[in-house]
Design an enzyme around this catalytic site. Structure first.
Site, PDB file in Angstrom:
ATOM      1  N   CYS A  73      38.440  32.334  31.686  1.00 28.57           N
ATOM      2  CA  CYS A  73      38.891  31.494  32.673  1.00 28.57           C
ATOM      3  C   CYS A  73      39.959  30.406  32.307  1.00 28.57           C
ATOM      4  O   CYS A  73      40.850  30.020  32.897  1.00 28.57           O
ATOM      5  CB  CYS A  73      37.791  31.005  33.602  1.00 28.57           C
ATOM      6  SG  CYS A  73      36.886  32.437  34.484  1.00 28.57           S
TER       7      CYS A  73
ATOM      8  N   GLU B  96      36.088  31.101  39.231  1.00 30.12           N
ATOM      9  CA  GLU B  96      37.270  30.580  38.776  1.00 30.12           C
ATOM     10  C   GLU B  96      38.328  31.638  38.967  1.00 30.12           C
ATOM     11  O   GLU B  96      39.564  31.393  39.461  1.00 30.12           O
ATOM     12  CB  GLU B  96      37.402  30.095  37.477  1.00 30.12           C
ATOM     13  CG  GLU B  96      36.514  28.825  37.145  1.00 30.12           C
ATOM     14  CD  GLU B  96      35.140  29.362  36.494  1.00 30.12           C
ATOM     15  OE1 GLU B  96      34.645  30.326  36.953  1.00 30.12           O
ATOM     16  OE2 GLU B  96      34.808  28.932  35.441  1.00 30.12           O
TER      17      GLU B  96
ATOM     18  N   CYS C  24      34.844  36.064  37.274  1.00 35.60           N
ATOM     19  CA  CYS C  24      34.197  34.785  37.401  1.00 35.60           C
ATOM     20  C   CYS C  24      34.709  34.195  38.664  1.00 35.60           C
ATOM     21  O   CYS C  24      35.921  34.617  39.110  1.00 35.60           O
ATOM     22  CB  CYS C  24      34.622  33.815  36.307  1.00 35.60           C
ATOM     23  SG  CYS C  24      33.905  34.375  34.477  1.00 35.60           S
TER      24      CYS C  24
ATOM     25  N   ASN D 193      31.514  34.256  41.875  1.00 36.66           N
ATOM     26  CA  ASN D 193      31.484  35.399  40.633  1.00 36.66           C
ATOM     27  C   ASN D 193      30.955  36.555  41.533  1.00 36.66           C
ATOM     28  O   ASN D 193      30.279  36.400  42.571  1.00 36.66           O
ATOM     29  CB  ASN D 193      30.623  34.927  39.628  1.00 36.66           C
ATOM     30  CG  ASN D 193      29.245  34.489  39.826  1.00 36.66           C
ATOM     31  OD1 ASN D 193      28.730  33.910  40.946  1.00 36.66           O
ATOM     32  ND2 ASN D 193      28.350  34.735  39.022  1.00 36.66           N
TER      33      ASN D 193
HETATM   34  N1  THU Z   1      30.625  32.595  35.466  1.00 39.36           N
HETATM   35  C1  THU Z   1      31.470  32.169  35.975  1.00 39.36           C
HETATM   36  O1  THU Z   1      31.646  32.571  37.309  1.00 39.36           O
HETATM   37  N2  THU Z   1      32.264  31.480  35.778  1.00 39.36           N
HETATM   38  C2  THU Z   1      32.242  30.834  34.412  1.00 39.36           C
HETATM   39  O2  THU Z   1      33.088  30.052  33.836  1.00 39.36           O
HETATM   40  C3  THU Z   1      31.138  31.200  33.454  1.00 39.36           C
HETATM   41  C4  THU Z   1      30.206  32.452  33.902  1.00 39.36           C
HETATM   42  C5  THU Z   1      29.716  33.879  35.787  1.00 39.36           C
HETATM   43  C6  THU Z   1      29.875  35.190  35.398  1.00 39.36           C
HETATM   44  C7  THU Z   1      28.584  36.048  35.498  1.00 39.36           C
HETATM   45  O3  THU Z   1      28.601  36.430  36.684  1.00 39.36           O
HETATM   46  C8  THU Z   1      27.625  34.769  35.414  1.00 39.36           C
HETATM   47  O4  THU Z   1      28.400  33.536  35.441  1.00 39.36           O
HETATM   48  C9  THU Z   1      26.933  34.832  34.166  1.00 39.36           C
HETATM   49  O5  THU Z   1      27.594  34.893  33.004  1.00 39.36           O
END
Ligand code: THU
Length: 144
Positions: A93, A55, A53, A42
């Site tokens: 995602c 993913e 994110c 992320n």
């Molecule tokens: N986040 C992800 O990278 N993937 C997800 O599916 C859930 C959330 C990240 C986004 C943000 O940087 C942090 O987690 C908190 O939401």
């Protein structure tokens, strides 16, 4: 590639996460149908909505390198990179997964390389909106 190796590739991305606002670090590893792995983390922003994110980072890396077909993605996350629980993908995602993965696309959630939950996209995003909806010929409203 086995599930454990894909999960380990996701864990290896946790130190790369840029998450100074949420402090929640996420790593992902996306496996193409031809056996290549694209990783992601992320990447947050002071303008919070500009965050991406882990993913989607992996998908954008892969698709921009010409890949379109995928088997599975491993996702791990935790506060400051310490993984204590499973991290299910967010709704945006899941929608991106639906664009490029079929209903059998696998999502591996892990607490450790030994504790893996395997879900399909059909389980995580049933009744997904997709390109088929945009191809209706007459554009009429659905019957209610
Ligand atoms: N986040 C992800 O990278 N993937 C997800 O599916 C859930 C959330 C990240 C986004 C943000 O940087 C942090 O987690 C908190 O939401």
């Amino acid at each position: 590639m086995n599930q454990k190796a894909l999960v380990e590739a996701a864990f290896a991305m946790l130190p790369k996460a840029y998450a100074p606002y949420s402090h929640f670090h996420v790593g992902a590893a996306l496996l193409t149908k031809d056996g290549e792995v694209f990783t992601g983390c992320n990447v947050e922003n002071a303008s919070y909505g500009a965050a991406i994110c882990a993913e989607r980072t992996a998908f954008v890396k892969a698709v921009s390198e010409g890949k379109r077909e995928f088997q599975a993605i491993a996702v791990v996350g935790g506060r400051e990179g310490a993984v204590a629980d499973f991290t299910p993908p967010c709704g945006i995602c899941r929608q991106v997964m639906a664009e490029f993965g079929g209903p059998d696309f696998q999502i591996l959630l892990a607490k450790s390389p030994e504790e893996i939950r395997c879900l399909t996209l059909a389980e995580l995003l049933p009744e997904a909106f997709g390109g088929a909806q945009l191809e209706k010929e007459d554009g009429s409203d659905a019957d209610v």
